[in-house]
Enzyme design. Structure first.
Site, mmCIF file in Angstrom:
data_model
loop_
_atom_site.group_PDB
_atom_site.id
_atom_site.type_symbol
_atom_site.label_atom_id
_atom_site.label_comp_id
_atom_site.label_asym_id
_atom_site.label_seq_id
_atom_site.Cartn_x
_atom_site.Cartn_y
_atom_site.Cartn_z
ATOM 1 N N ASP A 1 -1.550 0.861 -4.338
ATOM 2 C CA ASP A 1 -2.314 -0.365 -4.586
ATOM 3 C C ASP A 1 -3.712 -0.065 -5.115
ATOM 4 O O ASP A 1 -4.534 -0.973 -5.254
ATOM 5 C CB ASP A 1 -2.355 -1.279 -3.358
ATOM 6 C CG ASP A 1 -3.009 -0.636 -2.145
ATOM 7 O OD1 ASP A 1 -3.256 0.572 -2.165
ATOM 8 O OD2 ASP A 1 -3.259 -1.361 -1.163
ATOM 9 N N ASP B 1 -6.447 1.213 -4.126
ATOM 10 C CA ASP B 1 -7.734 1.093 -3.432
ATOM 11 C C ASP B 1 -8.245 2.448 -2.943
ATOM 12 O O ASP B 1 -9.403 2.571 -2.571
ATOM 13 C CB ASP B 1 -7.677 0.071 -2.289
ATOM 14 C CG ASP B 1 -6.658 0.396 -1.212
ATOM 15 O OD1 ASP B 1 -5.889 1.367 -1.387
ATOM 16 O OD2 ASP B 1 -6.618 -0.326 -0.204
ATOM 17 N N ASP C 1 -3.611 5.654 -4.887
ATOM 18 C CA ASP C 1 -2.403 5.314 -4.144
ATOM 19 C C ASP C 1 -1.788 4.074 -4.797
ATOM 20 O O ASP C 1 -2.351 3.523 -5.750
ATOM 21 C CB ASP C 1 -2.722 5.114 -2.660
ATOM 22 C CG ASP C 1 -3.584 3.897 -2.384
ATOM 23 O OD1 ASP C 1 -4.278 3.433 -3.308
ATOM 24 O OD2 ASP C 1 -3.561 3.393 -1.249
ATOM 25 N N SER D 1 0.854 -1.181 0.000
ATOM 26 C CA SER D 1 0.000 0.000 0.000
ATOM 27 C C SER D 1 0.892 1.234 0.000
ATOM 28 O O SER D 1 1.852 1.317 -0.757
ATOM 29 C CB SER D 1 -0.956 -0.029 1.194
ATOM 30 O OG SER D 1 -1.872 1.040 1.123
#
Length: 413
Positions: free
Chosen positions: A166, A168, A164, A17
């Site tokens: 990743d 999500d 961002d 992340s």
């Protein structure tokens, strides 16, 4: 999405992340597609701790199946359901995946939907685990959107969209005062909610306790059920009858039947559809935010976030607030103080404090993913009409600054 699409009993996602490299780890999801919650997390951690050597872990020699593009194709087909049939698709975007994995999927989704091809922030377009152009790869962090702003100044889009690493989370920026301004997560959350309400969405609207109370006002005005949960989509996704959920940290679940988690791709599609509809009317996202302020009161939010090297600083601040709670903030009396560690009628216990003031709300909690103490502030200023908005914004900014100052002093941070 893949867990439910394939009928799997669980799923593991390896992801950094936007956390530091040393925090690389994995997220665990169960068969309903939502993340694990206690006690499953502690039970899994105990099994990990019990491993003495990697060689002790049995690893099957066969039985693996490498998935092809079919799951992605099915997901992209599902994204069509997020948008209204025949809706305008004219808004032009600048897009950055912030060195992450979002580019190919978002471009494919936008092409399917018929939006103009986004203009990419070239320096951040390709995956790069070193994140060379940002100090911290999170759109919320100061400076992270500078290259996107520069590209927008050059190409003149209607909005900026960022994911961002990743993908999500979804960040949105808009033209304002001759330059560009990031919308707060609470602003995007309210805009998406209003858009869904106007499209006739039914079901429960939900958010975490640290997000703006404006969502509750919007749901109430539309006659829809509304729920608050603890922080994190692992809780939001478990709300019965969920139709829409969001969290102020740029997370939006706009298609819970497809993805029971925050999803930066479908959120980007929906906010770009809304920007397109407003563009056809000669209006902007900021105009709709003004309408919401007049209808429900000006809800202004801010955050006092303190990153620490020594975690004892966070523990000391929480102890100080518990032992010497403030009686007022910004001259506003605290009418209700709750220690969330004791739980409430509607919430299980969590390490946090909630203060209710006359026209304001404050929540203090340690971050669950980073070495930060986070304080979430909200003030609500009534406005009679659009002409009162400038004065309302000034008053809200003044109150938020004063609350931040007084809270910082009370917590010793």
């Amino acid at each position: 999405y893949a867990i439910r699409h394939l009928g799997a009993v669980s799923g593991v996602e390896v992801t950094a992340s936007h956390n530091p490299p040393r925090d690389n780890g994995y997220k665990v999801y169960l068969g309903d597609g939502s993340q694990i919650v206690p006690p499953a997390d502690a039970e899994i951690a105990a099994e990990i701790d019990a491993v003495r050597a990697l060689a002790d872990v049995p690893r099957p020699e066969s039985g693996w199946e490498i998935l092809d593009e079919g799951v992605l194709d099915a997901y992209l087909a599902r994204t069509d359901a997020v948008l209204a049939a025949g809706s305008p698709r004219t808004a032009r975007t600048v897009y950055t995946p912030m060195h992450g994995v979002g580019k190919e999927v978002l471009l494919a989704a936008f092409a399917r939907a018929g939006f103009p091809e986004p203009v990419l922030v070239a320096e951040q377009a390709e995956p790069d685990p070193d994140f060379p152009t940002v100090a911290f790869p999170n759109p919320e962090e100061p400076g992270a959107m500078d290259l996107a702003f520069a590209q927008a100044r050059a190409s003149g889009p209607d909005i900026i969209v960022a994911n961002d690493p990743d993908a999500d989370r979804c960040a949105v920026a808009v033209p304002a005062g001759g330059d560009w301004r990031m919308l707060r997560g609470d602003e995007v959350g309210a805009l998406l909610a209003e858009h869904l309400v106007r499209r006739g969405a039914r079901g429960t609207f939900a958010e975490s306790i640290v997000s703006s109370s404006l969502l509750g006002r919007i749901a109430e005005g539309a006659g829809l059920p509304y729920e608050e949960t603890l922080t994190g989509f692992k809780w939001i996704a478990r709300v019965d009858g969920l139709r829409y959920g969001y969290e102020e940290a740029l997370g939006y679940c706009v298609d819970p039947e497809g993805v029971r988690d925050k999803d930066g791709i479908t959120a980007a599609l929906l906010i770009t559809e809304l920007a397109s509809e407003l563009k056809e009317q000669g209006r902007t996202l900021l105009d709709l935010l003004d309408d919401l302020a007049v209808a429900h009161g000006l809800h202004a939010t801010d955050q006092l976030s303190v990153r620490v090297e020594d975690l004892s600083v966070i523990a000391d601040a929480m102890r100080r607030l518990r032992e010497q709670p403030p009686a007022e903030l910004a001259g506003l009396a605290i009418t209700k103080a709750e220690d969330l560690a004791e739980g409430t009628e509607l919430l299980p216990p969590t390490d946090g404090l909630r203060y209710t003031l006359d026209g304001a709300r404050v929540i203090v909690r340690p971050s669950g993913t980073e070495p930060k103490l986070k304080c979430y502030l909200e003030v609500v200023v009534p406005v009679a009409g659009h002409a009162d908005l400038p004065a309302g914004h000034a008053k809200a900014a003044e109150l938020l600054a004063a609350i931040k100052r007084d809270l910082s002093a009370a917590a010793g941070i």
